[in-house]
Design a protein around this motif. Sequence first.
Motif, mmCIF file in Angstrom:
data_model
loop_
_atom_site.group_PDB
_atom_site.id
_atom_site.type_symbol
_atom_site.label_atom_id
_atom_site.label_comp_id
_atom_site.label_asym_id
_atom_site.label_seq_id
_atom_site.Cartn_x
_atom_site.Cartn_y
_atom_site.Cartn_z
ATOM 1 N N ALA A 120 23.468 43.765 51.750
ATOM 2 C CA ALA A 120 22.561 44.870 51.625
ATOM 3 C C ALA A 120 22.008 45.320 52.874
ATOM 4 O O ALA A 120 21.537 44.411 53.875
ATOM 5 N N ALA A 121 21.478 46.461 52.985
ATOM 6 C CA ALA A 121 20.636 46.903 54.267
ATOM 7 C C ALA A 121 20.039 48.362 53.859
ATOM 8 O O ALA A 121 20.272 48.700 53.020
ATOM 9 N N VAL A 122 18.868 48.418 54.616
ATOM 10 C CA VAL A 122 18.111 49.486 54.379
ATOM 11 C C VAL A 122 17.767 50.060 55.768
ATOM 12 O O VAL A 122 17.534 49.426 56.844
ATOM 13 N N ASP A 123 17.791 51.411 55.627
ATOM 14 C CA ASP A 123 17.593 51.996 57.145
ATOM 15 C C ASP A 123 16.290 51.963 57.509
ATOM 16 O O ASP A 123 15.320 51.582 56.908
ATOM 17 N N ASN A 182 5.497 43.866 57.473
ATOM 18 C CA ASN A 182 6.698 43.378 58.322
ATOM 19 C C ASN A 182 7.468 42.582 57.292
ATOM 20 O O ASN A 182 8.019 41.298 57.752
ATOM 21 N N THR A 183 7.751 42.965 56.263
ATOM 22 C CA THR A 183 8.591 41.977 55.403
ATOM 23 C C THR A 183 9.739 42.684 54.671
ATOM 24 O O THR A 183 9.443 43.684 54.279
ATOM 25 N N LEU A 184 10.958 41.859 54.551
ATOM 26 C CA LEU A 184 11.856 42.574 53.894
ATOM 27 C C LEU A 184 12.152 41.482 52.631
ATOM 28 O O LEU A 184 12.044 40.331 52.840
ATOM 29 N N TYR A 185 12.555 42.414 51.789
ATOM 30 C CA TYR A 185 12.977 41.439 50.434
ATOM 31 C C TYR A 185 14.213 41.834 49.782
ATOM 32 O O TYR A 185 14.807 42.982 50.130
ATOM 33 N N LEU A 186 14.818 41.111 49.116
ATOM 34 C CA LEU A 186 15.973 41.190 48.378
ATOM 35 C C LEU A 186 15.599 40.615 46.861
ATOM 36 O O LEU A 186 15.812 39.332 46.804
ATOM 37 N N SER A 237 13.819 54.239 57.842
ATOM 38 C CA SER A 237 13.050 54.839 57.287
ATOM 39 C C SER A 237 12.484 54.103 55.947
ATOM 40 O O SER A 237 11.550 54.628 55.304
ATOM 41 N N GLY A 238 13.424 53.295 55.512
ATOM 42 C CA GLY A 238 13.410 52.813 54.147
ATOM 43 C C GLY A 238 13.823 53.833 53.102
ATOM 44 O O GLY A 238 14.105 53.296 51.893
ATOM 45 N N GLY A 239 14.205 54.992 53.379
ATOM 46 C CA GLY A 239 14.866 55.936 52.693
ATOM 47 C C GLY A 239 16.188 55.620 51.986
ATOM 48 O O GLY A 239 16.430 56.302 51.117
ATOM 49 N N SER A 240 16.869 55.031 52.891
ATOM 50 C CA SER A 240 18.446 54.883 52.453
ATOM 51 C C SER A 240 18.839 53.338 52.341
ATOM 52 O O SER A 240 18.311 52.644 53.285
ATOM 53 N N THR A 241 19.609 53.136 51.243
ATOM 54 C CA THR A 241 19.931 51.568 51.097
ATOM 55 C C THR A 241 21.459 51.643 50.929
ATOM 56 O O THR A 241 22.218 52.609 50.462
ATOM 57 N N PHE A 242 22.114 50.350 51.172
ATOM 58 C CA PHE A 242 23.374 50.366 51.399
ATOM 59 C C PHE A 242 23.788 48.992 50.792
ATOM 60 O O PHE A 242 22.970 48.015 51.092
ATOM 61 N N TYR A 243 24.892 48.885 49.880
ATOM 62 C CA TYR A 243 24.882 47.375 49.242
ATOM 63 C C TYR A 243 26.643 47.320 49.449
ATOM 64 O O TYR A 243 27.459 48.152 49.248
ATOM 65 N N ALA A 244 26.852 45.878 49.283
ATOM 66 C CA ALA A 244 28.303 45.488 49.239
ATOM 67 C C ALA A 244 28.610 45.758 47.647
ATOM 68 O O ALA A 244 27.642 45.707 46.753
ATOM 69 N N PHE A 250 21.478 43.651 42.877
ATOM 70 C CA PHE A 250 20.502 43.441 44.010
ATOM 71 C C PHE A 250 20.073 44.676 44.354
ATOM 72 O O PHE A 250 20.237 45.835 44.348
ATOM 73 N N THR A 251 18.821 44.658 44.758
ATOM 74 C CA THR A 251 17.749 45.776 45.332
ATOM 75 C C THR A 251 16.906 45.279 46.527
ATOM 76 O O THR A 251 16.245 44.254 46.744
ATOM 77 N N ILE A 252 17.416 46.046 47.884
ATOM 78 C CA ILE A 252 16.778 45.669 49.015
ATOM 79 C C ILE A 252 15.631 46.644 49.061
ATOM 80 O O ILE A 252 15.622 47.696 48.822
#
Length: 128
Positions: free
Chosen positions: A49-52, A77-81, A54-61, A68-70
């Motif tokens: 998964a990825a988040v752009d 300064n933290t990323l979650y899955l 801005s945080g406004g767009s997400t991409f998933y396998a 799953f949610t990213i």
Amino acid sequence: QVQLVESGGGLVQAGGSLRVSCAASGRSFSSYAMGWFRQAAAKEREFVAAVDWSGGSTFYADSVKGRFTISKDNAKNTLYLQMNSLKPEDTAVYYCAIDRRAFSTGSILAFRSDYAYWGQGTQVTVSS
């Protein structure tokens, strides 16, 4: 120096949930896309998964879409899955990464070569 530290991995039964986190230091990642990849034993590292930036767009396998949610918290300064409805085939070491360019978005975020910095990984094991 940019450092990424994953946490939150562990052992969970099939159908269960788990949230992994990635704390970044050395750079504010508010202008950078971030992603999660995973590597199962004897397999290539693959996009999850990825988040752009801005945080406004997400991409998933396709294999994790709908389960799953990213997300990222720029203030921390933290990323979650967030991983729900886990399956044994989700068992892998999960890695977070920061994009090499600022203000990136789009399908390019699914490619390992787009990322400049990687964490050391956290093990997620799903039992059947």
